[in-house]
Write an enzyme that holds these catalytic residues in place. Structure first.
Site, PDB file in Angstrom:
ATOM      1  N   GLU A 165     -16.636  -2.911  19.586  1.00 39.66           N
ATOM      2  CA  GLU A 165     -16.987  -1.533  19.148  1.00 39.66           C
ATOM      3  C   GLU A 165     -17.829  -1.024  20.074  1.00 39.66           C
ATOM      4  O   GLU A 165     -18.472  -1.715  20.761  1.00 39.66           O
ATOM      5  CB  GLU A 165     -17.970  -1.619  17.749  1.00 39.66           C
ATOM      6  CG  GLU A 165     -17.257  -1.929  16.546  1.00 39.66           C
ATOM      7  CD  GLU A 165     -18.287  -2.047  15.419  1.00 39.66           C
ATOM      8  OE1 GLU A 165     -19.344  -2.083  15.500  1.00 39.66           O
ATOM      9  OE2 GLU A 165     -17.602  -2.396  14.215  1.00 39.66           O
ATOM     10  N   LYS A 209     -21.198   0.593  21.675  1.00 37.09           N
ATOM     11  CA  LYS A 209     -22.369   0.262  21.299  1.00 37.09           C
ATOM     12  C   LYS A 209     -23.121   1.780  21.538  1.00 37.09           C
ATOM     13  O   LYS A 209     -23.290   2.155  22.729  1.00 37.09           O
ATOM     14  CB  LYS A 209     -23.092  -0.605  22.046  1.00 37.09           C
ATOM     15  CG  LYS A 209     -24.670  -0.690  21.860  1.00 37.09           C
ATOM     16  CD  LYS A 209     -25.116  -2.200  22.572  1.00 37.09           C
ATOM     17  CE  LYS A 209     -26.390  -2.521  21.961  1.00 37.09           C
ATOM     18  NZ  LYS A 209     -27.440  -1.376  22.117  1.00 37.09           N
ATOM     19  N   LYS A 245     -17.764  -8.236  17.871  1.00 40.25           N
ATOM     20  CA  LYS A 245     -18.179  -8.865  16.563  1.00 40.25           C
ATOM     21  C   LYS A 245     -17.099  -9.762  15.823  1.00 40.25           C
ATOM     22  O   LYS A 245     -15.815  -9.393  16.054  1.00 40.25           O
ATOM     23  CB  LYS A 245     -18.369  -8.078  15.198  1.00 40.25           C
ATOM     24  CG  LYS A 245     -19.680  -6.967  15.803  1.00 40.25           C
ATOM     25  CD  LYS A 245     -19.969  -5.742  14.884  1.00 40.25           C
ATOM     26  CE  LYS A 245     -20.982  -4.942  15.038  1.00 40.25           C
ATOM     27  NZ  LYS A 245     -21.108  -3.672  14.398  1.00 40.25           N
TER      28      LYS A 245
HETATM   29  N1  LIG Z   1     -21.274  -0.533  16.688  1.00 40.91           N
HETATM   30  C1  LIG Z   1     -22.708  -1.083  16.826  1.00 40.91           C
HETATM   31  N2  LIG Z   1     -22.834  -2.081  16.003  1.00 40.91           N
HETATM   32  C2  LIG Z   1     -23.871  -2.648  15.848  1.00 40.91           C
HETATM   33  N3  LIG Z   1     -25.352  -1.992  16.269  1.00 40.91           N
HETATM   34  C3  LIG Z   1     -24.965  -0.958  17.215  1.00 40.91           C
HETATM   35  C4  LIG Z   1     -23.717  -0.267  17.477  1.00 40.91           C
HETATM   36  N4  LIG Z   1     -23.827   0.738  18.108  1.00 40.91           N
HETATM   37  C5  LIG Z   1     -25.192   0.712  18.632  1.00 40.91           C
HETATM   38  N5  LIG Z   1     -25.774  -0.160  17.726  1.00 40.91           N
HETATM   39  C6  LIG Z   1     -27.344  -0.477  17.763  1.00 40.91           C
HETATM   40  O1  LIG Z   1     -27.601  -1.559  18.781  1.00 40.91           O
HETATM   41  C7  LIG Z   1     -28.828  -2.263  18.465  1.00 40.91           C
HETATM   42  C8  LIG Z   1     -28.749  -3.762  19.065  1.00 40.91           C
HETATM   43  O2  LIG Z   1     -28.928  -3.646  20.464  1.00 40.91           O
HETATM   44  P1  LIG Z   1     -30.284  -3.051  21.072  1.00 40.91           P
HETATM   45  O3  LIG Z   1     -30.270  -4.191  22.431  1.00 40.91           O
HETATM   46  O4  LIG Z   1     -30.342  -1.667  21.399  1.00 40.91           O
HETATM   47  O5  LIG Z   1     -31.416  -3.664  20.033  1.00 40.91           O
HETATM   48  P2  LIG Z   1     -32.877  -3.522  20.050  1.00 40.91           P
HETATM   49  O6  LIG Z   1     -33.085  -2.343  19.273  1.00 40.91           O
HETATM   50  O7  LIG Z   1     -33.349  -3.316  21.365  1.00 40.91           O
HETATM   51  O8  LIG Z   1     -33.220  -4.766  19.437  1.00 40.91           O
HETATM   52  P3  LIG Z   1     -33.301  -6.135  19.966  1.00 40.91           P
HETATM   53  O9  LIG Z   1     -33.377  -6.072  21.655  1.00 40.91           O
HETATM   54  O10 LIG Z   1     -34.289  -6.745  19.464  1.00 40.91           O
HETATM   55  O11 LIG Z   1     -31.922  -6.875  19.583  1.00 40.91           O
HETATM   56  C9  LIG Z   1     -28.515  -2.255  16.971  1.00 40.91           C
HETATM   57  O12 LIG Z   1     -30.012  -2.436  16.341  1.00 40.91           O
HETATM   58  C10 LIG Z   1     -28.095  -0.701  16.641  1.00 40.91           C
HETATM   59  O13 LIG Z   1     -29.217   0.042  16.451  1.00 40.91           O
HETATM   60 MG   LIG Z   2     -30.498   0.577  20.968  1.00 40.59          MG
END
Ligand SMILES: Nc1ncnc2c1ncn2[C@@H]1O[C@H](COP(=O)(O)OP(=O)(O)OP(=O)(O)O)[C@@H](O)[C@H]1O
Ligand SMILES: [Mg+2]
Ligand SMILES: [Mg+2]
Length: 722
Positions: free
Chosen positions: A382, A384, A541
């Site tokens: 997916e 991100k 995933k």
């Molecule tokens: N398709 C998607 N599926 C799941 N999460 C997504 C998706 N698109 C965006 N995200 C975001 O990406 C985040 C995970 O990556 P990210 O590195 O930004 O996390 P973070 O908030 O910095 O937390 P951490 O670094 O502790 O994992 C998710 O919490 C969500 O907010």
């Molecule tokens: Mg993020």
């Protein structure tokens, strides 16, 4: 090069050690749990506590190498058997002390004396073995169940140092200044000497204890009880408005004056500060609670020995699973009391209106790494999206809520989303919980805007007519639909349910773009596409089978993040806590010029210094940091800051803000303490060329990157090169 895991002694401040009375000193050694040891990657030699060296042939990842683990396991068991004998004696001694209700004058049906809880806290604080800590707490909870079950909920809140479910946005955290004043006034000491003690002891709890013990009182105050302490704490947290500081001061003074022992003053002060720090993890509380409830169940008493053992082992799993779906003791505890552990699952389920702890992802550095991990599984990619996580709930009665990654209620921040969401519902959709990313949206050119734009939105009391940054919701998961929890369904089915329940609305609501790729080339093309569309990269995933369920609160290996920026860096950015600053030079003389950052180690409950950072700041951000952090300066480092004198900053801060930081790589360092003792016997890990990205308002200091994550990132650098 061989890398070592050693079992390191817990870092305890000198102050703490000194403040202990003679004879009570139970030796402490922090022992990382075996499960944790197993998780560490690329371990080639392990030194057990008794110094036995065990060689391991290759990396240890995900239990593939059971045979290679055997040697380690046996050596550890030997160690543990010796330890267990010693522990048992301590356990019996302390258990008896904790069990002795008479000495607290605690009678059936009467409120639990606060001093009884403090006795348990004291025993827990001195112990490091998780199993023994569990035993202490379970013994205490059994007493509460036996004598005053009505106080169980408040007892648990005090153990967790909370006053309500996390999502109710009510924080304790009384400031150091006001607490020092209250200690001074309630013990008749002057503020200057309290401040001086604080500089040497580094922990306000110990200052309160010492002050209390040196005070002689003419009258015996009415003993504090669990409900009286809990209710006062809640009232203090809710005190707002004019002269709230004065009123808080009065309440705190009252509580402190009613303490009869130094221990009560110590734990009360730390609780008010929101920093109990006795080494009692929430997981341990859940285990002890489940077992205490089970042991008190008359049905359980009738079981055979082996049935008892299996129920005792299963009970914590049931409670943990239910709690991650319904993270509210207010709801779970009454159900536990009514239906027992066995009836809990049926009577306590994911409910719209109560946020679920979100599932988190593991970072990766390359498409090949992703493919290696997911070999043999069906998976889906997916986009991100780079915005803010949102969990949107609609209840049967039409109430709508949106929660943050941290379970904060963000409904007031995004009134526009709640206003628009009904348009995206199909007529059959009555109640739901969806997981999504809220992204800034350019409605003229119909494209995603960068995260920086989203972060300019106001956080509270947003009025729809004032909104300048429009947002679009990208939904990627559904956890609940029309009365049914979907957590246990495979992702492919959940996605279908999401599609069946919603319809896209241009610029307002969309489904996360996805593709079921299978090879490197396809994934690469999709990754490039995501970047072109202003996304951060991909989320990959597992989509079918038992490993594709929604795992609340887990950082799961079934969700992998692949970010475009970090493919050649350390894999992901880090979220670190600012604990100190160095004064600026040249044109920065009036501001802080550089900062000391730390990661968090939840096992030892300490912040470990990881690097000094002076790059990535514009003059404007430096000024903002100064303005914010100036208010959080403290006289001395906290006892739970682990740092080396060579990195001592000019000023120290409360742990109050999290910064997202990028780095070129991680290296072993003699002067930084991140993950100390894990990747190297005595040294810690540090970041090279750290660069400031942004403030993470959505993370509290305890949500910062953990030392375990740092160790994993460090070790992964070598894996890639092998
Ligand atoms: N398709 C998607 N599926 C799941 N999460 C997504 C998706 N698109 C965006 N995200 C975001 O990406 C985040 C995970 O990556 P990210 O590195 O930004 O996390 P973070 O908030 O910095 O937390 P951490 O670094 O502790 O994992 C998710 O919490 C969500 O907010
Ligand atoms: Mg993020
Ligand atoms: Mg991150």
């Amino acid at each position: 090069m061989d890398k070592f895991i050693i079992r390191r002694p817990a870092k305890r401040s000198k102050a703490e050690a000194n403040s202990e009375e003679e004879g009570e000193n139970i030796p402490k050694t922090r022992v990382p749990k075996k499960a944790k040891l197993e998780k560490k990657m690329l371990v080639k030699k392990v030194v057990t506590r008794k110094g036995k060296q065990v060689s391991k042939k290759s990396k240890n990842d995900e239990g593939e190498e059971i045979n290679q683990d055997k040697e380690l396991e046996e050596a550890m068991e030997e160690d543990e058997a010796e330890e267990d004998e010693k522990d048992l004696a301590i356990k019996i001694a302390n258990g008896n002390a904790l069990n002795n209700n008479k000495s607290f004058n605690w009678k059936k049906g009467e409120p639990v004396p606060f001093t009884a809880l403090c006795k348990t806290f004291e025993a827990i604080e001195k112990e490091t073995k998780r199993l023994v800590i569990q035993e202490y707490l379970m013994t205490f909870l059994k007493n509460v169940l036996e004598l005053t079950p009505d106080n169980l909920l408040q007892t648990l809140y005090l153990c967790l140092n909370r006053i309500c479910p996390e999502y109710e946005n009510l924080e304790l955290g009384v400031g150091e200044g006001i607490l020092m004043k209250a200690i001074a006034e309630s013990t008749g000491r002057n503020l200057a000497s309290i401040k001086k003690d604080m500089k040497t002891l580094g922990d306000l709890g110990s200052v309160a204890k010492a002050s209390k013990q040196s005070q002689s009182t003419l009258w015996t105050p009415k003993a504090l009880t669990i409900p009286s302490v809990f209710n006062k704490m809640k009232a203090i947290a809710m005190t707002t408005g004019q002269d709230s500081q004065t009123r808080k001061l009065g309440e705190i003074q009252g509580l402190l004056s009613a303490c009869t022992t130094g221990e009560e003053a110590k734990f009360l002060t730390r609780s008010l500060e929101g920093k109990l720090r006795i080494g009692l993890a929430e997981q341990t509380v859940l285990i002890s609670l489940a077992q205490a409830i089970l042991l008190k169940d008359p049905q359980y008493q009738k079981l055979s020995k082996s049935a008892k053992a299996s129920e005792l082992a299963e009970a914590p799993n049931i409670l943990k699973a239910v709690y991650s779906e319904v993270p509210s003791y207010d709801i779970v505890v009454p159900k536990l009391l009514e239906f027992g552990v066995k009836g809990l699952r049926k009577n306590c389920k994911l409910t719209p209106g109560i946020p679920v702890k979100p599932m988190l992802a593991h970072p990766t550095k390359s498409i090949t790494e992703v493919l290696d991990r997911l070999e043999g599984h069906k998976f889906t990619c997916e986009f991100k999206y780079d915005g803010e996580r949102g969990q949107i709930h609609i209840l049967e009665n039409g109430t709508m809520k949106i929660y943050s990654r941290n379970l904060e209620d963000n409904s007031q921040k995004f009134p526009d989303i709640l206003e628009k969401i009904p348009k995206a519902l199909k007529p059959t959709t009555k109640s739901f919980v969806i997981d999504c990313e809220v992204v800034a949206w350019d409605s003229e050119s119909h494209c995603i805007r960068p995260f920086q734009i989203l972060s300019t939105r106001k956080r509270k009391d947003v009025k729809e007519e004032d909104i300048k940054v429009t947002v679009c919701v990208f939904a990627f998961d559904i956890l609940y639909l029309n009365g049914e929890s979907l957590l246990q369904k495979p992702l492919s089915e959940r996605r279908q349910s999401l599609y069946d329940a919603f319809q896209p609305v241009r610029g307002e609501f969309a489904f996360a773009h996805h593709m079921d790729a299978t090879n490197i080339e396809e994934i690469q093309v999709f990754l490039d596409e995501s970047v072109k569309d202003n996304c951060e990269g991909l989320m990959v995933k597992i989509s079918e089978g038992p490993e594709s369920t929604y795992e609340p609160s887990k950082r799961s290996r079934n969700w992998l993040k692949l970010k475009k920026d970090y493919l050649s860096g350390v894999g992901d950015s880090l979220d670190l806590v600012v604990i100190g600053a160095y004064l600026g030079r040249g044109k920065r003389t009036k501001l802080y010029g550089a900062f000391l950052l730390a990661c968090y180690d939840p096992d030892n409950e300490e912040y470990q210094a990881i690097c000094k950072i002076g790059t990535g700041f514009s003059d404007a951000t430096l000024e903002e940091h100064y303005k914010f952090l100036k208010e959080h300066e403290i006289e001395a480092p906290k006892s739970y800051y682990n740092y080396d004198k060579n990195t001592k900053p000019d000023v120290w801060f409360e742990p109050c803000q999290v910064w997202e930081v990028l780095a070129a790589d991680l290296s072993i360092s003699p002067i930084y303490k991140a993950a100390v003792g894990v990747c190297d016997p005595t040294k810690g890990v540090s970041l090279r060329f750290p660069r400031f990205i942004k403030v993470r308002d959505d993370k509290t200091p305890e949500d910062a990157t953990t030392s375990e994550q740092i160790a994993e990132m460090y070790q992964r650098q070598f894996q890639e090169r092998e």
